[in-house]
Design an enzyme around this catalytic site. Structure first.
Site, PDB file in Angstrom:
ATOM      1  N   LYS A   1      11.302   5.086 -11.843  1.00  0.00           N
ATOM      2  CA  LYS A   1      11.252   5.845 -10.593  1.00  0.00           C
ATOM      3  C   LYS A   1      12.603   6.528 -10.359  1.00  0.00           C
ATOM      4  CE  LYS A   1       8.102   2.505  -8.394  1.00  0.00           C
ATOM      5  NZ  LYS A   1       6.926   3.103  -7.763  1.00  0.00           N
TER       6      LYS A   1
ATOM      7  N   LYS B   1       2.508   0.612   3.331  1.00  0.00           N
ATOM      8  CA  LYS B   1       3.301   0.608   2.105  1.00  0.00           C
ATOM      9  C   LYS B   1       4.685   1.184   2.361  1.00  0.00           C
ATOM     10  CE  LYS B   1       3.850   1.640  -2.584  1.00  0.00           C
ATOM     11  NZ  LYS B   1       3.450   0.971  -3.800  1.00  0.00           N
TER      12      LYS B   1
ATOM     13  N   HIS C   1       8.204  -0.743 -14.593  1.00  0.00           N
ATOM     14  CA  HIS C   1       7.985   0.664 -14.239  1.00  0.00           C
ATOM     15  C   HIS C   1       8.847   1.123 -13.063  1.00  0.00           C
ATOM     16  CE1 HIS C   1       5.214  -0.678 -11.025  1.00  0.00           C
ATOM     17  NE2 HIS C   1       5.314   0.541 -10.540  1.00  0.00           N
TER      18      HIS C   1
ATOM     19  N   LYS D   1       1.562  -8.429   0.055  1.00  0.00           N
ATOM     20  CA  LYS D   1       0.309  -7.657   0.052  1.00  0.00           C
ATOM     21  C   LYS D   1      -0.325  -7.714   1.433  1.00  0.00           C
ATOM     22  CE  LYS D   1      -0.141  -7.070  -4.567  1.00  0.00           C
ATOM     23  NZ  LYS D   1       0.084  -5.745  -5.136  1.00  0.00           N
TER      24      LYS D   1
ATOM     25  N   HIS E   1      10.716  -6.272 -10.548  1.00  0.00           N
ATOM     26  CA  HIS E   1      11.064  -5.055  -9.818  1.00  0.00           C
ATOM     27  C   HIS E   1      12.237  -5.241  -8.856  1.00  0.00           C
ATOM     28  CE1 HIS E   1       7.444  -3.633 -11.577  1.00  0.00           C
ATOM     29  NE2 HIS E   1       6.600  -4.024 -10.647  1.00  0.00           N
TER      30      HIS E   1
ATOM     31  N   LYS F   1      -6.185   2.166 -17.259  1.00  0.00           N
ATOM     32  CA  LYS F   1      -7.039   3.203 -16.687  1.00  0.00           C
ATOM     33  C   LYS F   1      -6.367   3.962 -15.547  1.00  0.00           C
ATOM     34  CE  LYS F   1     -10.695   0.614 -16.287  1.00  0.00           C
ATOM     35  NZ  LYS F   1     -12.026   0.042 -16.075  1.00  0.00           N
TER      36      LYS F   1
HETATM   37  C1  BG6 Z   1       3.001  -3.728 -10.016  1.00  0.00           C
HETATM   38  C2  BG6 Z   1       2.407  -4.954  -9.403  1.00  0.00           C
HETATM   39  O1  BG6 Z   1       3.951  -4.074 -10.989  1.00  0.00           O
HETATM   40  O2  BG6 Z   1       3.622  -2.950  -9.006  1.00  0.00           O
HETATM   41  C3  BG6 Z   1       1.417  -4.582  -8.303  1.00  0.00           C
HETATM   42  O3  BG6 Z   1       1.759  -5.735 -10.394  1.00  0.00           O
HETATM   43  C4  BG6 Z   1       2.052  -3.645  -7.316  1.00  0.00           C
HETATM   44  O4  BG6 Z   1       0.939  -5.747  -7.656  1.00  0.00           O
HETATM   45  C5  BG6 Z   1       2.733  -2.486  -8.005  1.00  0.00           C
HETATM   46  O5  BG6 Z   1       1.040  -3.160  -6.458  1.00  0.00           O
HETATM   47  C6  BG6 Z   1       3.517  -1.621  -7.043  1.00  0.00           C
HETATM   48  O6  BG6 Z   1       4.027  -0.515  -7.731  1.00  0.00           O
HETATM   49  P1  BG6 Z   1       4.198   0.896  -7.042  1.00  0.00           P
HETATM   50  O7  BG6 Z   1       4.825   1.752  -8.088  1.00  0.00           O
HETATM   51  O8  BG6 Z   1       2.822   1.324  -6.654  1.00  0.00           O
HETATM   52  O9  BG6 Z   1       5.056   0.670  -5.842  1.00  0.00           O
END
Ligand code: BG6
Length: 454
Positions: A163, A314, A159, A309, A221, A19
């Site tokens: 980036k 951020k 993902h 977290k 990541h 979503k």
């Molecule tokens: C995801 C995690 O893969 O990446 C999340 O499961 C995290 O917990 C997120 O918040 C962070 O990704 P981005 O692209 O928002 O930095």
């Protein structure tokens, strides 16, 4: 590929990822004319009624392709119904996207795989992260995948690799002598990779508590960023050659034993987590690790990785810290020099910064000052990571996806930490809104260093 027709089936179609990311990205790609052969997007989930509001707000044209489809990944009947749906597409490419929590991957792979034996369509399977819970489950997943799919059909997605600010690490390293010439143990003191988040569980408690920070972020990541920072250039720009280089890095990471864990890893949990969750738990919401890559380029250079977290804000950032030059001018003058730093900002900004020492206005006999060069990646923003990767999937370009051997190597690195943490239930706490547990400062402090954010 323009004329190639395809259908996308998204398992986990009522989930958070679908979503928040996948559907909006598909919708905007559609509107931008990037999904020309699209024949359908199926949102498969257990109570797709929940999607009604969502569908009514979709772009009218796109809504015509969007099919909520009641589905239970553990139920044979569901796959029978899916089979009937698939038969409506005799020659289209079928793309199955597993936007599911890791405990549902195996059953979905097996059921989908056996269903596909009845069809001869070209097919692809996309699997989200974390790819399993540990080394053993990742091996099982790979075993099942291999039974039904070829590696060319498998897209293990991360993902972060979509980036541009992360891809830019390779562009900067491999297009500029001024960096690549000093990109090694002789000049680099350490590298720090931070992915710090302000958000907490955000309605994902069920997922997050089974996974924790190490599996959610470090295994995938952060290790992916590390391989981009540390790999050798590929000889040719081809998916297998790029992935070979990443595999070499991951296989050179020094293994440590269970009883050494405290020297290499530290965790934390924000105060209030247990109350928020409503039950007891040992899950970490913060993890930091120190890794060494035992090869010619990197021997002795620590890579510090951390994530958490409910932190202050951020920040996703890579900081490369350089060694001090011999006969440092500042020192000769009795000043305290700062380390040169090259910074890749991944979030919230997308830029590259370079920090170095210069003469102050008074002249070179006064303490040098630290100055900063900042280069924005793009003034108009960057494509959404998932968009880049979905385009790659459609085109069949696997460069930015995790290969089988890579997926297991990444688990091998963190497996001893998982084992040690499972046994020791004492998780240090930190204040929400802080930069993490005190233990993480002590951890890096023992090396005579501190965490750097710029
Ligand atoms: C995801 C995690 O893969 O990446 C999340 O499961 C995290 O917990 C997120 O918040 C962070 O990704 P981005 O692209 O928002 O930095």
């Amino acid at each position: 590929r323009m004329d190639k027709e395809f259908v996308i089936f998204i398992f986990g179609g009522t989930g958070d990822l679908a979503k928040r990311k996948l559907f909006p990205v598909l919708e905007s790609m559609y509107k931008g004319g990037k999904l020309r052969g699209l024949k359908g997007v199926y949102a498969l989930g257990r109570s797709v009624g929940k999607l009604r509001d969502y569908v009514s707000n979709l772009d009218r044209d796109f809504a015509g392709f969007f099919h909520p489809f009641e589905f239970d990944v553990t139920d044979k009947d569901s796959y029978e119904r899916l089979g009937r749906e698939v038969s409506r597409f005799p020659k289209e490419e079928l793309i199955f996207y597993l936007a599911l929590p890791p405990q549902l991957f195996e059953t979905t792979i097996v059921h989908t795989g056996s269903l596909l034996r009845r069809f001869s369509n070209p097919r692809k399977i996309v699997i989200e992260k974390p790819f399993g819970f540990d080394l053993e489950s990742a091996r099982k997943l790979n075993f099942q995948l291999r039974r039904y799919f070829t590696e060319r059909e498998i897209y293990r997605i991360d993902h972060f690799l979509g980036k541009v600010a992360i891809q830019n690490i390779l562009s900067v390293r491999f297009s500029n002598y001024i960096f690549e010439g000093i990109w090694n143990k002789n000049f680099i003191d350490c590298i720090q990779i931070s992915a710090l988040e302000e958000i907490g569980l955000e309605g994902r408690a069920g997922y997050y508590d089974r996974v924790g920070a190490l599996r959610d972020m470090v295994q995938n990541h952060l290790l992916q960023i590390l391989s981009f920072l540390a790999m050798e250039p590929p000889a040719i720009m081809e998916a297998e050659r790029v992935r070979d280089e990443k595999v070499k890095v991951l296989s050179s990471i020094r293994k440590f034993s269970r009883d050494e864990i405290d020297r290499y890893a530290v965790r934390g949990r924000y105060r209030g987590y247990i109350q928020e969750l409503g039950r007891d738990s040992n899950t970490e919401t913060y993890a930091a690790v120190k890794l060494f890559i035992d090869n010619f380029r990197w021997e002795g250079v620590p890579f510090y990785l951390r994530t958490g977290k409910r932190l202050k804000k951020k920040v996703t950032q890579v900081v490369v810290l350089f060694k001090e030059v011999p006969g440092n001018f500042g020192r000769l003058l009795g000043c305290v020099p700062r380390q040169n730093k090259l910074v890749f900002d991944i979030a919230p900004s997308n830029d590259v910064k370079l920090f170095f020492e210069m003469a102050p206005p008074e002249g070179f006999l006064a303490c040098p000052v630290e100055r900063e060069m900042e280069l924005d990646l793009s003034p108009d923003g960057l494509p959404e990571a998932y968009e880049t990767l979905i385009e790659d999937i459609l085109e069949g370009n696997q460069t930015l996806f995790i290969r089988e051997d890579e997926s297991e190597l990444a688990w091998e690195i963190i497996q001893p930490i998982l084992d040690a943490w499972k046994e020791d239930t004492n998780v240090p706490e930190y204040e929400p809104g802080s930069w993490g547990p005190e233990e993480a400062e002590v951890f890096i402090g023992k090396d005579g260093r501190g965490w750097v954010l710029v």
